[in-house]
Design a protein around this motif. Structure first.
Motif, PDB file in Angstrom:
ATOM      1  N   UNK A 120       1.117  -1.229   0.229  1.00  0.00           N
ATOM      2  CA  UNK A 120       0.265   0.041  -0.344  1.00  0.00           C
ATOM      3  C   UNK A 120       0.669   1.016  -0.569  1.00  0.00           C
ATOM      4  N   UNK A 121       1.552   1.248   0.574  1.00  0.00           N
ATOM      5  CA  UNK A 121       2.814   2.117  -0.037  1.00  0.00           C
ATOM      6  C   UNK A 121       2.837   3.170  -1.065  1.00  0.00           C
ATOM      7  N   UNK A 122       3.196   4.565  -1.700  1.00  0.00           N
ATOM      8  CA  UNK A 122       2.829   4.946  -3.084  1.00  0.00           C
ATOM      9  C   UNK A 122       4.471   5.806  -2.736  1.00  0.00           C
ATOM     10  N   UNK A 123       5.242   4.852  -4.037  1.00  0.00           N
ATOM     11  CA  UNK A 123       6.772   6.212  -4.120  1.00  0.00           C
ATOM     12  C   UNK A 123       6.875   7.141  -5.575  1.00  0.00           C
ATOM     13  N   UNK A 124       7.481   7.901  -4.874  1.00  0.00           N
ATOM     14  CA  UNK A 124       8.161   8.981  -5.935  1.00  0.00           C
ATOM     15  C   UNK A 124       8.767   9.239  -6.489  1.00  0.00           C
ATOM     16  N   UNK A 125       9.018   8.793  -7.077  1.00  0.00           N
ATOM     17  CA  UNK A 125      10.089  10.075  -8.156  1.00  0.00           C
ATOM     18  C   UNK A 125      10.125  11.299  -8.139  1.00  0.00           C
ATOM     19  N   UNK A 126      10.914  12.308  -7.420  1.00  0.00           N
ATOM     20  CA  UNK A 126      10.560  14.072  -7.154  1.00  0.00           C
ATOM     21  C   UNK A 126      11.074  14.162  -8.012  1.00  0.00           C
ATOM     22  N   UNK A 127      10.933  14.788  -9.075  1.00  0.00           N
ATOM     23  CA  UNK A 127      12.223  15.308  -9.921  1.00  0.00           C
ATOM     24  C   UNK A 127      13.331  15.959  -9.171  1.00  0.00           C
ATOM     25  N   UNK A 128      13.642  16.925  -8.276  1.00  0.00           N
ATOM     26  CA  UNK A 128      14.192  17.583  -8.085  1.00  0.00           C
ATOM     27  C   UNK A 128      14.911  16.918  -6.482  1.00  0.00           C
ATOM     28  N   UNK A 129      13.793  16.345  -5.695  1.00  0.00           N
ATOM     29  CA  UNK A 129      14.343  16.117  -4.313  1.00  0.00           C
ATOM     30  C   UNK A 129      14.363  14.145  -3.900  1.00  0.00           C
ATOM     31  N   UNK A 130      14.162  14.100  -5.187  1.00  0.00           N
ATOM     32  CA  UNK A 130      15.140  12.536  -5.081  1.00  0.00           C
ATOM     33  C   UNK A 130      13.607  11.547  -4.638  1.00  0.00           C
ATOM     34  N   UNK A 131      14.194  10.347  -4.719  1.00  0.00           N
ATOM     35  CA  UNK A 131      12.930   9.142  -4.407  1.00  0.00           C
ATOM     36  C   UNK A 131      12.537   9.367  -3.071  1.00  0.00           C
ATOM     37  N   UNK A 132      11.215   9.056  -2.971  1.00  0.00           N
ATOM     38  CA  UNK A 132      10.849   9.204  -1.911  1.00  0.00           C
ATOM     39  C   UNK A 132       9.726   8.633  -1.584  1.00  0.00           C
ATOM     40  N   UNK A 133       8.755   7.931  -0.346  1.00  0.00           N
ATOM     41  CA  UNK A 133       7.700   6.563  -0.419  1.00  0.00           C
ATOM     42  C   UNK A 133       6.476   7.317   0.952  1.00  0.00           C
ATOM     43  N   UNK A 134       5.563   7.110   0.528  1.00  0.00           N
ATOM     44  CA  UNK A 134       4.096   7.707   1.053  1.00  0.00           C
ATOM     45  C   UNK A 134       3.894   6.240   1.571  1.00  0.00           C
ATOM     46  N   UNK A 135       3.149   6.463   3.132  1.00  0.00           N
ATOM     47  CA  UNK A 135       2.487   5.315   3.841  1.00  0.00           C
ATOM     48  C   UNK A 135       1.082   5.755   3.168  1.00  0.00           C
ATOM     49  N   UNK A 136       0.737   4.399   3.332  1.00  0.00           N
ATOM     50  CA  UNK A 136      -0.581   4.007   2.950  1.00  0.00           C
ATOM     51  C   UNK A 136      -1.557   5.406   3.374  1.00  0.00           C
ATOM     52  N   UNK A 137      -1.506   6.000   4.531  1.00  0.00           N
ATOM     53  CA  UNK A 137      -2.977   6.502   4.691  1.00  0.00           C
ATOM     54  C   UNK A 137      -2.462   7.818   4.060  1.00  0.00           C
ATOM     55  N   UNK A 138      -1.232   7.909   3.714  1.00  0.00           N
ATOM     56  CA  UNK A 138      -0.683   9.210   3.044  1.00  0.00           C
ATOM     57  C   UNK A 138       0.227  10.291   3.782  1.00  0.00           C
ATOM     58  N   UNK A 139      -0.126  11.592   4.036  1.00  0.00           N
ATOM     59  CA  UNK A 139       1.015  12.123   4.649  1.00  0.00           C
ATOM     60  C   UNK A 139       2.471  13.106   4.357  1.00  0.00           C
TER      61      UNK A 139
END
Length: 298
Positions: free
Chosen positions: A78-97
Motif C-alpha cells: 500500500x506504499x506509494x513511491x514517488x520519483x520527485x524531480x528535484x528532491x529524489x526518491x520518496x515513499x508515502x505510507x498507506x495513510x498519506x501525509x
C-alpha cells in the motif's frame, strides 16, 4: 483541477480501484475521488502545504516544494513511491501525509532530475529514471536541445534499502515500466525517440537492447494490466514545441499495435502519461491544469 494546481504528470491506482492519485506542481499528491473531486493525500516537504508552493510559486520554488514526476503503488504494502524531480526518491505510507525521503543521490552523486518510476509487481523492487545527470528540471528544454545523454536507470530494493545504477548514457530517460511478469523493464529515451529494454530475469539478465524506434518522443510508459502490452505517451517535438500528442499501444515484442491521436481533445499539450484503468485512459500533462480521461471504445 483548479488553476492553482498544474502538471498532473503521472497517475497511480490503489488496489481498491476507487479514484486515482496524481502528483502536481508544489510538491503535492492529490487523490481524485469520484463524486467528490480532488483531495490532498500526500506532500513531499513540509513547505508543500504552504502558500510558498501554490500556483506558479510552486514551480519557481521547486527545490523547496518538490515536484512529483513518476508515481506508483506497491500493491502488496500500500506504499506509494514517488520519483520527485528535484528532491529524489520518496515513499508515502498507506495513510498519506508527509513523504519519507529514501535517497537523493547514488555513489555520492546527486540525482538532479528524476522522472519515471515503476514498481515490479512480482517483487516490489522499484525502478526509476533520471532525465539528466547534468541539467535540473528547470532546464529540461536545454537538456533536450543539447541532446543530453547523461540519463540513468536505477533500482531500489526495499528489502536491502540500496539504490544501484543499472543503465547510463540515456538520452532523456523520461519513463520506465516493468513487464507484468517482472522479466524486463522498459526505459524511454525522449530525445532519441527510442525505447530500451533492460532484462531483469532470464538468460539475458543484466543486459539491454533496443525495444522500439517506432514511437516519437516517448515519455512515460505504463503496462496494461497483465496483458503484456504497454501505453506510451508520445508527441512530435519541434523547434516550436511539442505537437500531435498521442497514445501509442506497444506489444511486448516492441510492435506498435494502436495509435490514438489526442490532439482533438487536448490540443498540442505536452502529454506526459497515458495510463489505462477500468476501460479509461488517464492523460497526464507536464504543464497543463487538467488531468484528462478518455473512454476506450469496446
Amino acid at each position: 483541477m483548479t488553476s492553482q494546481r498544474t502538471g498532473p504528470e503521472g497517475f497511480a491506482f490503489d488496489p481498491t480501484g476507487k479514484g486515482f492519485y496524481t502528483g502536481i506542481s508544489g510538491g503535492k499528491i492529490l487523490k481524485y475521488i469520484p463524486g467528490k473531486g480532488y483531495v490532498d493525500f500526500g506532500y513531499i516537504t513540509e513547505s508543500s502545504k504552504s502558500q510558498l508552493c501554490d500556483g506558479d510559486l510552486g514551480n519557481k520554488n521547486m527545490e523547496k516544494c518538490g515536484r512529483p514526476a513518476g508515481i506508483a503503488f506497491n500493491d502488496k504494502t500500500g506504499e506509494l513511491y514517488v520519483a520527485d524531480a528535484p528532491l529524489g526518491l520518496h515513499v508515502i505510507s498507506r495513510g498519506g501525509g508527509l513523504a519519507k525521503k529514501i535517497a537523493d543521490s547514488v555513489n555520492g552523486k546527486p540525482f538532479l532530475f528524476l522522472d519515471g518510476l515503476d514498481v515490479d509487481p512480482t517483487t516490489g523492487v522499484v525502478y526509476f529514471t533520471s532525465f539528466s545527470s547534468i541539467f535540473t528540471p528547470g532546464d529540461v528544454l536545454k537538456a533536450v536541445a543539447s541532446k543530453d545523454a547523461t540519463g540513468k536507470l536505477f533500482k531500489y530494493d526495499p528489502s536491502k534499502k540500496v539504490v544501484t545504477v543499472l543503465m547510463e548514457g540515456l538520452s532523456g530517460s523520461a519513463g520506465c515500466a516493468v513487464s507484468s511478469d517482472g522479466s524486463f523493464v522498459l526505459v524511454s529515451q525522449f530525445t532519441k525517440s527510442n525505447i530500451k529494454r533492460y532484462w531483469i530475469k532470464g538468460p539475458k539478465a543484466g543486459s539491454s537492447e533496443d525495444f522500439t524506434n517506432s514511437v516519437s518522443n516517448p515519455d512515460n510508459i505504463k503496462r496494461i494490466g497483465s496483458s503484456g502490452d504497454f501505453w506510451v505517451a508520445s508527441v512530435v517535438n519541434t523547434a516550436k514545441g511539442p505537437t500531435n500528442p498521442s497514445a501509442v499501444k506497444v506489444s511486448s515484442a516492441g510492435k506498435v499495435a494502436q495509435t490514438i491521436s489526442l490532439k482533438a481533445q487536448f490540443g498540442d499539450t505536452l502529454v506526459s502519461e497515458v495510463n489505462e484503468f477500468n476501460g479509461q485512459l488517464h492523460i497526464g500533462t507536464l504543464f497543463g491544469p487538467f488531468a484528462g480521461i478518455l473512454s476506450l471504445k469496446k
